[in-house]
Design a protein around this motif. Structure first.
Motif, PDB file in Angstrom:
ATOM      1  N   SER A 258       0.861  -1.178   0.000  1.00 33.23           N
ATOM      2  CA  SER A 258       0.000   0.000   0.000  1.00 33.23           C
ATOM      3  C   SER A 258       0.896   1.227   0.000  1.00 33.23           C
ATOM      4  O   SER A 258       2.106   1.128   0.231  1.00 33.23           O
ATOM      5  N   TYR A 259       0.299   2.408  -0.253  1.00 31.73           N
ATOM      6  CA  TYR A 259       1.089   3.628  -0.153  1.00 31.73           C
ATOM      7  C   TYR A 259       1.676   3.730   1.251  1.00 31.73           C
ATOM      8  O   TYR A 259       0.996   3.474   2.247  1.00 31.73           O
ATOM      9  N   THR A 260       2.932   4.110   1.327  1.00 34.48           N
ATOM     10  CA  THR A 260       3.612   4.114   2.619  1.00 34.48           C
ATOM     11  C   THR A 260       3.185   5.271   3.513  1.00 34.48           C
ATOM     12  O   THR A 260       3.613   5.350   4.656  1.00 34.48           O
ATOM     13  N   SER A 261       2.324   6.161   3.004  1.00 33.90           N
ATOM     14  CA  SER A 261       1.764   7.204   3.870  1.00 33.90           C
ATOM     15  C   SER A 261       0.980   6.580   5.015  1.00 33.90           C
ATOM     16  O   SER A 261       0.928   7.132   6.121  1.00 33.90           O
ATOM     17  N   GLY A 262       0.371   5.425   4.756  1.00 33.02           N
ATOM     18  CA  GLY A 262      -0.367   4.733   5.820  1.00 33.02           C
ATOM     19  C   GLY A 262       0.540   4.274   6.939  1.00 33.02           C
ATOM     20  O   GLY A 262       0.147   4.275   8.119  1.00 33.02           O
ATOM     21  N   LEU A 263       1.764   3.912   6.598  1.00 35.58           N
ATOM     22  CA  LEU A 263       2.755   3.517   7.598  1.00 35.58           C
ATOM     23  C   LEU A 263       3.258   4.741   8.351  1.00 35.58           C
ATOM     24  O   LEU A 263       3.480   4.704   9.570  1.00 35.58           O
ATOM     25  N   PHE A 264       3.405   5.843   7.631  1.00 34.34           N
ATOM     26  CA  PHE A 264       3.919   7.081   8.214  1.00 34.34           C
ATOM     27  C   PHE A 264       2.943   7.677   9.229  1.00 34.34           C
ATOM     28  O   PHE A 264       3.350   8.182  10.281  1.00 34.34           O
ATOM     29  N   THR A 265       1.661   7.624   8.926  1.00 33.40           N
ATOM     30  CA  THR A 265       0.662   8.242   9.801  1.00 33.40           C
ATOM     31  C   THR A 265       0.052   7.267  10.808  1.00 33.40           C
ATOM     32  O   THR A 265      -0.796   7.652  11.617  1.00 33.40           O
ATOM     33  N   ASN A 266       0.488   6.018  10.775  1.00 31.62           N
ATOM     34  CA  ASN A 266      -0.113   5.003  11.641  1.00 31.62           C
ATOM     35  C   ASN A 266       0.200   5.231  13.126  1.00 31.62           C
ATOM     36  O   ASN A 266       1.340   5.508  13.496  1.00 31.62           O
ATOM     37  N   THR A 267      -0.828   5.108  13.955  1.00 28.10           N
ATOM     38  CA  THR A 267      -0.648   5.171  15.413  1.00 28.10           C
ATOM     39  C   THR A 267      -1.359   4.004  16.102  1.00 28.10           C
ATOM     40  O   THR A 267      -1.378   3.938  17.330  1.00 28.10           O
ATOM     41  N   GLU A 268      -1.944   3.108  15.300  1.00 26.36           N
ATOM     42  CA  GLU A 268      -2.729   2.015  15.863  1.00 26.36           C
ATOM     43  C   GLU A 268      -1.891   0.759  16.052  1.00 26.36           C
ATOM     44  O   GLU A 268      -1.147   0.358  15.149  1.00 26.36           O
ATOM     45  N   PRO A 269      -2.006   0.096  17.211  1.00 31.80           N
ATOM     46  CA  PRO A 269      -1.268  -1.159  17.424  1.00 31.80           C
ATOM     47  C   PRO A 269      -1.863  -2.284  16.585  1.00 31.80           C
ATOM     48  O   PRO A 269      -3.059  -2.292  16.280  1.00 31.80           O
ATOM     49  N   VAL A 275       2.904  -1.039  17.565  1.00 35.27           N
ATOM     50  CA  VAL A 275       2.627  -0.005  16.567  1.00 35.27           C
ATOM     51  C   VAL A 275       3.772  -0.021  15.552  1.00 35.27           C
ATOM     52  O   VAL A 275       4.909   0.323  15.875  1.00 35.27           O
ATOM     53  N   ILE A 276       3.466  -0.471  14.340  1.00 36.22           N
ATOM     54  CA  ILE A 276       4.466  -0.513  13.265  1.00 36.22           C
ATOM     55  C   ILE A 276       4.305   0.765  12.451  1.00 36.22           C
ATOM     56  O   ILE A 276       3.261   1.013  11.853  1.00 36.22           O
ATOM     57  N   ARG A 277       5.332   1.577  12.469  1.00 34.61           N
ATOM     58  CA  ARG A 277       5.238   2.871  11.786  1.00 34.61           C
ATOM     59  C   ARG A 277       6.579   3.244  11.179  1.00 34.61           C
ATOM     60  O   ARG A 277       7.613   2.639  11.479  1.00 34.61           O
ATOM     61  N   ALA A 292      -0.453  13.995   5.887  1.00 32.42           N
ATOM     62  CA  ALA A 292      -0.911  14.849   6.987  1.00 32.42           C
ATOM     63  C   ALA A 292      -1.579  14.018   8.083  1.00 32.42           C
ATOM     64  O   ALA A 292      -2.223  13.005   7.815  1.00 32.42           O
ATOM     65  N   THR A 293      -1.417  14.461   9.317  1.00 35.41           N
ATOM     66  CA  THR A 293      -2.007  13.788  10.459  1.00 35.41           C
ATOM     67  C   THR A 293      -2.121  14.774  11.611  1.00 35.41           C
ATOM     68  O   THR A 293      -1.346  15.731  11.700  1.00 35.41           O
ATOM     69  N   SER A 294      -3.057  14.533  12.496  1.00 39.12           N
ATOM     70  CA  SER A 294      -3.170  15.352  13.710  1.00 39.12           C
ATOM     71  C   SER A 294      -2.318  14.793  14.837  1.00 39.12           C
ATOM     72  O   SER A 294      -2.193  15.409  15.893  1.00 39.12           O
ATOM     73  N   ALA A 295      -1.694  13.641  14.601  1.00 39.48           N
ATOM     74  CA  ALA A 295      -0.925  12.972  15.660  1.00 39.48           C
ATOM     75  C   ALA A 295       0.436  13.624  15.898  1.00 39.48           C
ATOM     76  O   ALA A 295       0.991  13.522  16.995  1.00 39.48           O
ATOM     77  N   PHE A 296       0.983  14.278  14.884  1.00 36.65           N
ATOM     78  CA  PHE A 296       2.293  14.924  15.022  1.00 36.65           C
ATOM     79  C   PHE A 296       2.459  15.957  13.930  1.00 36.65           C
ATOM     80  O   PHE A 296       1.689  15.990  12.959  1.00 36.65           O
ATOM     81  N   ASN A 297       3.449  16.810  14.071  1.00 33.15           N
ATOM     82  CA  ASN A 297       3.752  17.812  13.058  1.00 33.15           C
ATOM     83  C   ASN A 297       4.657  17.199  12.003  1.00 33.15           C
ATOM     84  O   ASN A 297       5.572  16.433  12.315  1.00 33.15           O
TER      85      ASN A 297
END
Length: 446
Positions: A258-269, A275-277, A292-297
């Motif tokens: 999948s697009y690796t943006s999902g890995l970059f923005t992931n915060t779910e275990p 949590v693989i990120r 973009a994510t609200s989890a971090f800048n």
């Protein structure tokens, strides 16, 4: 031989045979220009507004626009329509597409329009284009211009600025620094895959360009493209990539699934509670919102370089090409093509898409700079502007490059991406992957 490529080549052969007959199918209104593109709803709505504005100035020219799926869908449908002489007058394109259209003698060289004293460009207007983007239109080996740039993007390094600040990590400027940083990140978070790299093909092509190893070229004597990627230097960096992949330092879109943006923005275990990120991504400037994510800048910088004094970053994004119809309609299509390159039009599309305008004046426009670029930050609301700001900064560094376009260059792009995938997964040795990739390229061009 890949079935899709066989069908495309067969279709092109038919195009060449019937082109003389196809002219009888050219039955359209003499005032209608058909424009095919790949815009989604948001950009298409802007296009409709632009067409309405255009019609106020040019009431006798009717623009019929249509969105045709993705870029591959667009290419394939145009090739099909060429056989009946029913191709659009103006279309989005990439250089590989235009190489196919040229084989069918359907795409129109733009030189006579560009150089026309009344409807062409002045030298100042030509110089106003970002040269790296403008010259992409002349990468077909015959010194003619076949495209003009519309909107451009590049690859950037997105990073978790919050994480970097928290652990006092330095941004990498070279690939050696990147791999050393990945080792640091693995020590901090052993479960992580430190960096995701979306495009395997771009990774190979960029490293080959940065190192000066050779990828593809155009032979002026034979007037054919050459596949130069099968060399020891390129094999060496693929071998190094394999070593770093085995250490768990990176993944790619195909390897990850999948697009690796999902890995970059992931915060779910995951199901194991881990949590693989990733903490970095190399991805398109035009796709900034996906990071973009609200989890971090999010911070954005240039991709790693082989030599920081000679930066290289790939130029991407749609250009525009014209198809030969008749003199009157061709001129009307050119008129609309030029209109799409006006600063105010460029800025509308750039702000909506996150891509770069292709002229210096649009990039430096006071409204674009003050009301868009200067509001850039790593939040969800400001990340597209931040990406565009970094991408434009690289214009000043003369960093952008494109590869020669010829029939078979799209196959080369696919095959070097496959080299990365097959070697990383351990399916093939480096030597075998390169050998078979070259054979596939040579077979597909006959």
């Amino acid at each position: 031989m890949k079935k899709g490529l066989f069908k495309l080549n067969l279709l092109l052969a038919c195009c060449i045979m019937v082109c003389a007959l196809a002219a009888c199918g050219k039955k359209r209104s003499a005032n209608t220009v058909i424009f095919w593109h790949t815009m989604g709803d948001k950009l298409e709505n802007i296009l409709i507004e632009v067409i309405n504005d255009f019609n106020e100035e040019y009431p006798d020219i009717k623009i019929k626009q249509e969105s045709i799926g993705g870029y591959t869908d667009l290419r394939d449908q145009i090739v099909t329509k060429i056989t009946a002489g029913d191709q659009p007058n103006l279309a989005y394109c990439y250089p590989d597409h235009v190489a196919l259209y040229r084989k069918a003698n359907a795409v129109l060289p733009l030189d006579s329009f560009i150089n026309d004293d009344e409807i062409g460009f002045s030298q100042a207007e030509i110089d106003n284009f970002v040269s790296q983007f403008y010259l992409e239109g002349a990468t077909f080996g015959d010194n003619k211009m076949y495209t003009l740039p519309f909107l451009k993007s590049t690859e950037l390094l997105y990073y978790n600025e919050t994480f970097f600040t928290q652990h006092d990590l330095a941004l990498p400027t070279t690939w050696d620094e990147l791999w050393a940083l990945c080792e640091q990140i693995k020590q901090i978070d052993p479960n992580s895959i430190p960096i995701g790299i979306d495009s395997e093909s771009n990774l190979f092509i960029t490293l080959a360009e940065q190192q000066g190893n050779g990828y593809t070229s155009f032979d002026p004597e034979t007037k054919k493209g050459k596949f130069d990627f099968n060399n020891d230097e390129n094999k060496a960096f693929v071998t190094e990539l394999k070593e770093n992949y085995d250490k768990g330092y990176f993944t790619t879109e195909e390897l990850y699934g999948s697009y690796t943006s999902g890995l970059f923005t992931n915060t779910e275990p995951n199901e194991d509670g881990k949590v693989i990120r990733s903490y970095m991504v190399i991805g398109s400037s035009g796709g900034a919102t996906y990071q973009a994510t609200s989890a971090f800048n999010v911070g954005i910088t240039m991709i790693p370089q082989e030599d920081v004094t000679k930066p290289k970053a790939i130029s991407q994004g749609p250009s525009l090409c014209l198809f030969d119809f008749n003199k009157s309609v061709n001129e009307k299509a050119w008129t609309f093509m030029k209109y799409l390159l006006r600063d105010e039009v460029q800025i509308k599309f750039a702000i909506a898409s996150g891509y770069m305008p292709v002229t210096h004046s649009a990039q430096q426009n006071q409204y674009y700079v003050e009301d868009y670029l200067n509001l850039a930050d790593g939040t969800a609301a400001g990340i597209s502007a931040l990406a565009a700001k970094q991408a434009i900064k690289q214009v000043e560094l003369d960093a952008y490059f494109v590869s020669p376009a010829f029939v078979g260059s799209s196959t080369a792009r696919d095959e070097v991406g496959n080299i990365i995938i097959l070697v990383m997964e351990g399916q093939k040795t480096v030597a075998k992957a390169f050998k078979e990739a070259l054979e596939e390229c040579e077979y597909n061009v006959g």
